[in-house]
Design an enzyme around this catalytic site. Structure first.
Site, mmCIF file in Angstrom:
data_model
loop_
_atom_site.group_PDB
_atom_site.id
_atom_site.type_symbol
_atom_site.label_atom_id
_atom_site.label_comp_id
_atom_site.label_asym_id
_atom_site.label_seq_id
_atom_site.Cartn_x
_atom_site.Cartn_y
_atom_site.Cartn_z
ATOM 1 C CG ASN A 1 -0.181 -0.104 2.501
ATOM 2 O OD1 ASN A 1 0.525 0.821 2.868
ATOM 3 N ND2 ASN A 1 -0.277 -1.240 3.190
ATOM 4 C CB CYS B 1 1.495 4.378 13.276
ATOM 5 S SG CYS B 1 1.228 5.844 12.313
ATOM 6 C CE LYS C 1 8.622 -11.751 -14.242
ATOM 7 N NZ LYS C 1 9.263 -11.197 -15.392
ATOM 8 C CG ASP D 1 -6.195 -6.692 13.943
ATOM 9 O OD1 ASP D 1 -5.390 -5.944 14.533
ATOM 10 O OD2 ASP D 1 -7.219 -6.279 13.364
ATOM 11 C CB ILE D 2 -0.275 -6.278 14.883
ATOM 12 C CG1 ILE D 2 0.277 -7.010 13.651
ATOM 13 C CG2 ILE D 2 0.817 -6.045 15.920
ATOM 14 C CD1 ILE D 2 1.244 -6.185 12.812
ATOM 15 C CE LYS E 1 -8.223 -2.985 14.078
ATOM 16 N NZ LYS E 1 -7.231 -3.625 13.246
HETATM 17 O O1 C5P Z 1 -8.500 -3.134 10.654
HETATM 18 P P1 C5P Z 1 -7.772 -1.965 10.108
HETATM 19 O O2 C5P Z 1 -6.635 -2.339 9.221
HETATM 20 O O3 C5P Z 1 -8.638 -0.949 9.474
HETATM 21 O O4 C5P Z 1 -7.202 -1.262 11.443
HETATM 22 C C1 C5P Z 1 -6.304 -0.255 11.454
HETATM 23 C C2 C5P Z 1 -5.471 -0.321 12.706
HETATM 24 O O5 C5P Z 1 -5.136 -1.644 13.049
HETATM 25 C C3 C5P Z 1 -4.151 0.376 12.498
HETATM 26 O O6 C5P Z 1 -3.742 0.882 13.744
HETATM 27 C C4 C5P Z 1 -3.248 -0.764 12.046
HETATM 28 O O7 C5P Z 1 -1.897 -0.467 12.286
HETATM 29 C C5 C5P Z 1 -3.762 -1.914 12.870
HETATM 30 N N1 C5P Z 1 -3.635 -3.212 12.228
HETATM 31 C C6 C5P Z 1 -2.867 -4.170 12.811
HETATM 32 N N2 C5P Z 1 -2.774 -5.407 12.249
HETATM 33 C C7 C5P Z 1 -3.448 -5.712 11.120
HETATM 34 C C8 C5P Z 1 -4.253 -4.740 10.529
HETATM 35 C C9 C5P Z 1 -4.338 -3.515 11.103
HETATM 36 O O8 C5P Z 1 -2.235 -3.895 13.848
HETATM 37 N N3 C5P Z 1 -3.316 -6.909 10.596
#
Ligand code: C5P
Length: 397
Positions: A210, A274, A289, A306-307, A341
């Site tokens: 991204n 962030c 490839k 999801d971290i 979250k």
């Molecule tokens: O779920 P989404 O991606 O919209 O959430 C955004 C927040 O969650 C941001 O703070 C991003 O750094 C965190 N995030 C994360 N791990 C992921 C996806 C998003 O920590 N796999």
């Protein structure tokens, strides 16, 4: 990294013989890493040329409140937003009186009123003028308003008098400006920040990623370091240099970023997510490839961990701050995301706008906690970073 790196300073130069030292002040601020723009008052221009200040600052010198062309490029409101600090050196008795009374009589005074950044005043004038009750009264008023005064020195003056009123040394002035940004609000605290974009391999040459630049995370790291925190950065793909005072852990994929965060989270006081983490990774990336076949190609995507959610679910968790990038229903999405979250606060970016967010040096955000919300209008990521950290300290520390 120098004490004023990434800091934008407006130097106001007033009518005083000490104005001849202004180019040296510009240089000393630059030595500490600052970008400087000069506003020269009408009286200041009697003592120093615009050209000297333009050459040293490497920026156009601003002087006229009514300059239509300047208004188009950077008017007084824009300048007020641009500055991280405004320094008046030398400050004349007249400008000190105008600032104390809140007058918008010229460009410098208007910019001061249009800015919420720290103001530093270094007076320079004849010793009799400096000790006049009116000047001292105005300086007391300014001190009570938390304006930082750099006291003049005692010595021989241009007019031959001996006394207090000589402009402080340029190096000392620049260092005092630098010290203003340092505080102890997070001293003894550990902060872990994720930043940048993750990269999910499709094959050895292609990937899913991204537009995140890491600039917002980097600004937050600078603000935490200025506040005395010990900062660890878990970094994805970025195109910028990071503060050397931070411990840096490089990662590529969402999976690797998750692992490094979990390995380092135990003793952290604050976690700021962030990074723009990919929500999906490629199932079984190809070892070689992928060849062009002319036919449709289907990639299977698997959800990533999801971290932020996983850190929030820890039994002893740090204060958790998330970021959300949305293009619509900002408030509703932010509140839902905060609940889902389990984080303490979420900072919402509107990424539908071309002039903000991803890659840009500027941002506009809304800061949400369960019972509070604050919109932070468009400004540099550096300035917003400091505001966000100040708010985090106010709400959670
Ligand atoms: O779920 P989404 O991606 O919209 O959430 C955004 C927040 O969650 C941001 O703070 C991003 O750094 C965190 N995030 C994360 N791990 C992921 C996806 C998003 O920590 N796999």
């Amino acid at each position: 990294m120098k004490i004023l790196t990434n800091k934008r300073i407006i130097l106001g130069v007033c009518g005083s013989i000490a104005a001849y030292k202004a180019p040296d002040i510009v240089r000393r601020l630059q030595d500490l890493g600052a970008e400087v723009r000069v506003i020269l008052t009408q009286s200041g221009a009697q003592f120093i040329t615009e050209l000297s200040l333009q050459v040293t600052s490497k920026n156009k010198v601003h002087h006229n409140l009514w300059d239509k062309e300047a208004e188009l490029s950077m008017g007084h409101i824009e300048m007020g937003k641009w500055a991280d600090a405004i320094l008046i050196a030398p400050a004349s008795a007249n400008t000190i009186a105008n600032v104390a009374e809140g007058r918008a009589c010229d460009l410098l005074n208007s910019v001061i009123l249009a800015s919420d950044c720290p103001l530093i005043i270094a007076p320079a004038m004849n010793q009799q003028m400096y000790s006049a009750a009116a000047v001292q009264g105005n300086l007391t008023t300014l001190t009570l308003r938390n304006i930082h005064i750099i006291k003049p020195e005692i010595g021989v003056q241009a007019c031959g008098d001996i006394g207090e009123g000589r402009l402080a040394e340029s190096k000392e002035i620049a260092e005092q400006v630098g010290r203003l940004f340092q505080n102890t609000e997070l001293s003894g605290k550990k902060v872990l920040i994720t930043l940048g974009a993750t990269i999910e391999a499709i094959d050895p040459v292609r990937y899913l990623s991204n537009h995140s630049s890491g600039k917002m995370g980097s600004a937050l790291a600078d603000a935490c370091i200025e506040a005395g925190a010990q900062v660890t950065l878990v970094v994805g793909n970025i195109g910028i240099d990071l503060n050397q005072k931070a411990r840096k852990i490089s990662t590529v994929s969402a999976q690797e970023m998750h692992q490094k965060v979990m390995e380092n989270i135990a003793d952290q006081d604050i976690f700021i997510a962030c990074a723009a983490v990919s929500d999906y990774s490629i199932k079984n990336p190809e070892k070689n490839k992928i060849k062009k076949s002319g036919k449709n190609l289907t990639l299977t995507l698997l959800p990533t961990k999801d971290i932020l959610k996983d850190v929030c679910a820890l039994s002893t968790k740090p204060i958790c701050i998330g970021f959300a990038a949305e293009t619509q229903n900002l408030t509703e999405n932010a509140i839902n995301k905060m609940k889902y979250k389990g984080c303490d606060a979420i900072i919402m970016n509107d990424v539908s706008r071309d002039d903000l967010g991803f890659k840009s040096d500027e941002n506009e955000v809304i800061f949400f906690t369960k019972n509070f919300q604050l919109k932070m209008i468009k400004n540099s990521k550096q300035k917003l970073g400091r505001k966000i950290i100040k708010l985090v300290v106010e709400k959670f520390i």
